[in-house]
Scaffold this motif. Structure first.
Motif, mmCIF file in Angstrom:
data_model
loop_
_atom_site.group_PDB
_atom_site.id
_atom_site.type_symbol
_atom_site.label_atom_id
_atom_site.label_comp_id
_atom_site.label_asym_id
_atom_site.label_seq_id
_atom_site.Cartn_x
_atom_site.Cartn_y
_atom_site.Cartn_z
ATOM 1 N N TRP A 291 14.044 -9.212 6.427
ATOM 2 C CA TRP A 291 13.077 -8.359 6.457
ATOM 3 C C TRP A 291 11.920 -8.803 5.687
ATOM 4 O O TRP A 291 12.028 -9.229 4.620
ATOM 5 N N ALA A 292 10.688 -9.170 6.318
ATOM 6 C CA ALA A 292 9.646 -9.737 5.559
ATOM 7 C C ALA A 292 9.035 -8.719 4.562
ATOM 8 O O ALA A 292 9.099 -7.672 4.748
ATOM 9 N N GLY A 293 8.837 -9.407 3.301
ATOM 10 C CA GLY A 293 8.253 -8.718 2.389
ATOM 11 C C GLY A 293 9.126 -8.155 1.506
ATOM 12 O O GLY A 293 9.056 -7.613 0.332
ATOM 13 N N MET A 294 10.551 -8.384 1.911
ATOM 14 C CA MET A 294 11.622 -7.800 1.209
ATOM 15 C C MET A 294 12.827 -8.805 1.122
ATOM 16 O O MET A 294 13.858 -8.473 0.803
ATOM 17 N N HIS A 295 12.385 -10.122 1.440
ATOM 18 C CA HIS A 295 13.697 -11.138 1.776
ATOM 19 C C HIS A 295 13.687 -11.901 0.422
ATOM 20 O O HIS A 295 14.640 -12.943 0.617
ATOM 21 N N SER A 296 13.292 -11.477 -0.769
ATOM 22 C CA SER A 296 13.875 -12.112 -1.955
ATOM 23 C C SER A 296 14.009 -11.123 -3.031
ATOM 24 O O SER A 296 13.158 -9.836 -2.627
ATOM 25 N N TRP A 297 14.622 -11.243 -4.055
ATOM 26 C CA TRP A 297 14.774 -10.143 -5.070
ATOM 27 C C TRP A 297 13.331 -9.959 -5.478
ATOM 28 O O TRP A 297 12.731 -8.824 -5.743
ATOM 29 N N LYS A 298 12.295 -11.102 -5.919
ATOM 30 C CA LYS A 298 11.345 -10.989 -6.433
ATOM 31 C C LYS A 298 10.162 -10.251 -5.618
ATOM 32 O O LYS A 298 9.291 -9.452 -5.766
ATOM 33 N N ASP A 299 10.167 -10.566 -4.040
ATOM 34 C CA ASP A 299 9.227 -9.994 -3.082
ATOM 35 C C ASP A 299 9.663 -8.590 -3.001
ATOM 36 O O ASP A 299 8.731 -7.854 -2.893
ATOM 37 N N MET A 300 10.984 -8.192 -3.265
ATOM 38 C CA MET A 300 11.490 -6.863 -3.025
ATOM 39 C C MET A 300 10.729 -6.034 -4.187
ATOM 40 O O MET A 300 10.162 -4.999 -4.140
ATOM 41 N N LEU A 301 10.799 -6.746 -5.423
ATOM 42 C CA LEU A 301 10.395 -5.872 -6.531
ATOM 43 C C LEU A 301 8.946 -5.789 -6.580
ATOM 44 O O LEU A 301 8.345 -4.730 -6.678
ATOM 45 N N TYR B 267 23.511 -11.010 -2.726
ATOM 46 C CA TYR B 267 24.175 -12.377 -2.976
ATOM 47 C C TYR B 267 23.306 -13.329 -2.707
ATOM 48 O O TYR B 267 23.067 -14.343 -3.407
ATOM 49 N N LEU B 268 22.731 -13.031 -1.473
ATOM 50 C CA LEU B 268 21.762 -14.265 -0.926
ATOM 51 C C LEU B 268 20.422 -14.310 -1.655
ATOM 52 O O LEU B 268 19.738 -15.142 -1.570
ATOM 53 N N TYR B 269 19.916 -13.124 -2.129
ATOM 54 C CA TYR B 269 18.995 -13.095 -2.927
ATOM 55 C C TYR B 269 19.024 -14.194 -4.083
ATOM 56 O O TYR B 269 17.984 -14.948 -4.477
ATOM 57 N N LEU B 270 20.450 -14.373 -4.838
ATOM 58 C CA LEU B 270 20.442 -15.234 -5.691
ATOM 59 C C LEU B 270 20.127 -16.564 -5.432
ATOM 60 O O LEU B 270 19.733 -17.490 -6.271
ATOM 61 N N LEU B 271 20.558 -16.912 -4.125
ATOM 62 C CA LEU B 271 20.507 -18.356 -3.517
ATOM 63 C C LEU B 271 19.031 -18.950 -3.001
ATOM 64 O O LEU B 271 18.806 -19.815 -2.902
#
Length: 343
Positions: A183-193, A215-219
């Motif tokens: 999901w665009a704009g939610m695709h990493s922990w930082k962008d989600m935050l 888990y994939l956020y970490l990578l």
């Protein structure tokens, strides 16, 4: 003494998501079949307490009449199950459209949220639903379009989510944005935050954490610049990175999915590539589920979490139809509750 909370729910959408009628697609499993599989599961003389629902056909018509919704609620309650969180049909091709789209698309997104909140209110009124959120995402598949102007596009999604939050608050509901790499704009922990902080409605618009997806956020699969781990990480490095990620997102977490991941990225049907869910005892599973759950469930009671849900999204039908799948899932869920629950 065994812990009473959080209650243990099973997700119904694995019977629908990634299924279809096109060549090569597996047929959907009906809601009744998913309910049958759920109620048949037993482990240590315990059963599932409830289910979380996908508010779209073929499981449920989000525009169904109140009498039809009440009849469905009665049928689920007669099975000894509660209803918890509800997935709003916010995507193009369902009721909704992209939260990052033009005015018409964003209107469709909000209409989907409004319909979902109406269904939630009906279920609440019957007494079958006493906990849970309405789940949303940006409904913008992939991140290429978002990358054309990240700040402006995140702001646009946040504006849509903020309006959706007002709709939810008026209906006595809370929204949880699913953290998933597709999901665009939610695709990493930082962008989600960044998105949650831009929305700035912490009591109404929060985060739904899923063990497989985060888990994939970490990578840093779709955002290498925000990766917290290299592929050859050690156990010590994993839990250090995990604690860092969860510390940022946990204060926003309103809903929690127990799941397993083998490190692969998977897509099925019309569903874009995302974290692959695996059975809890998959030999290739990367997660110590009980230990990882502890990070997210710290302070869960104070954040209003009353149930947790197993997510086996895009399991093959052969796996879904196997009774041993649900015994294994329920055993894992019980272990999570006994280790991190409360009375």
């Amino acid at each position: 003494m065994s812990n009473d909370f959080p209650k243990l729910h099973n997700a119904m959408w694995p019977g629908v998501v990634g299924k279809g009628t096109q060549p090569g697609e597996e047929p959907p499993l009906s809601l009744d079949r998913m309910l049958d599989l759920t109620t048949a599961a037993q482990s240590h003389d315990q059963a599932f307490d409830g289910v979380d629902l996908f508010l779209y056909l073929p499981h449920l018509d989000p525009a169904a009449s109140e009498s039809a919704l009440r009849a469905m609620a009665d049928g689920i309650q007669q099975r000894g199950l509660a209803i918890g969180s509800l997935v709003a049909p916010v995507w193009p091709g369902t009721v909704g459209d992209s939260a990052m789209g033009d005015e018409a698309a964003r209107h469709q997104f909000l209409q989907a949220v409004e319909l979902a909140c109406r269904v939630a209110q009906v279920f609440d009124a019957t007494g079958v639903r006493t906990s849970g959120v309405v789940r949303i995402d940006s409904a913008e598949f992939g991140v290429d379009k978002w990358r054309s102007d990240p700040k402006a596009n995140t702001r646009k999604i946040a504006d849509t989510f903020r309006e959706a939050g007002r709709i939810a608050a008026d209906a006595g509901q809370r929204l949880a944005a699913e953290g998933e790499i597709c999901w665009a704009g939610m695709h990493s922990w930082k962008d989600m935050l960044d998105l949650l902080e831009e929305v700035d409605m912490p009591n109404t618009v929060g985060f739904q954490a899923d063990l497989a997806h985060t888990y994939l956020y970490l990578l840093g699969y779709n955002a290498p610049e925000h990766a917290l781990l290299s592929p050859d990480y050690t156990e010590e490095e994993f839990y250090s990175a995990y604690a860092e990620m969860v510390s940022k997102l946990r204060p926003w977490t309103m809903d929690f999915h127990v799941a397993q991941n083998d490190g692969q990225v998977k897509g099925a049907g019309s569903h874009d590539k995302t974290g692959k869910h695996c059975p809890p005892d998959d030999p290739n599973g990367k997660l110590d589920i009980v230990r990882c759950a502890s990070y997210w469930l710290e302070g869960a009671k104070e954040r209003g979490i009353q149930h947790i849900c197993w997510d086996g999204c895009m399991f093959p039908n052969e796996v879904l139809e196997n009774p041993s799948t649900w015994g294994s899932v329920l055993t894992t869920m019980i272990q999570v509750r006994e280790a991190h629950g409360w009375n």
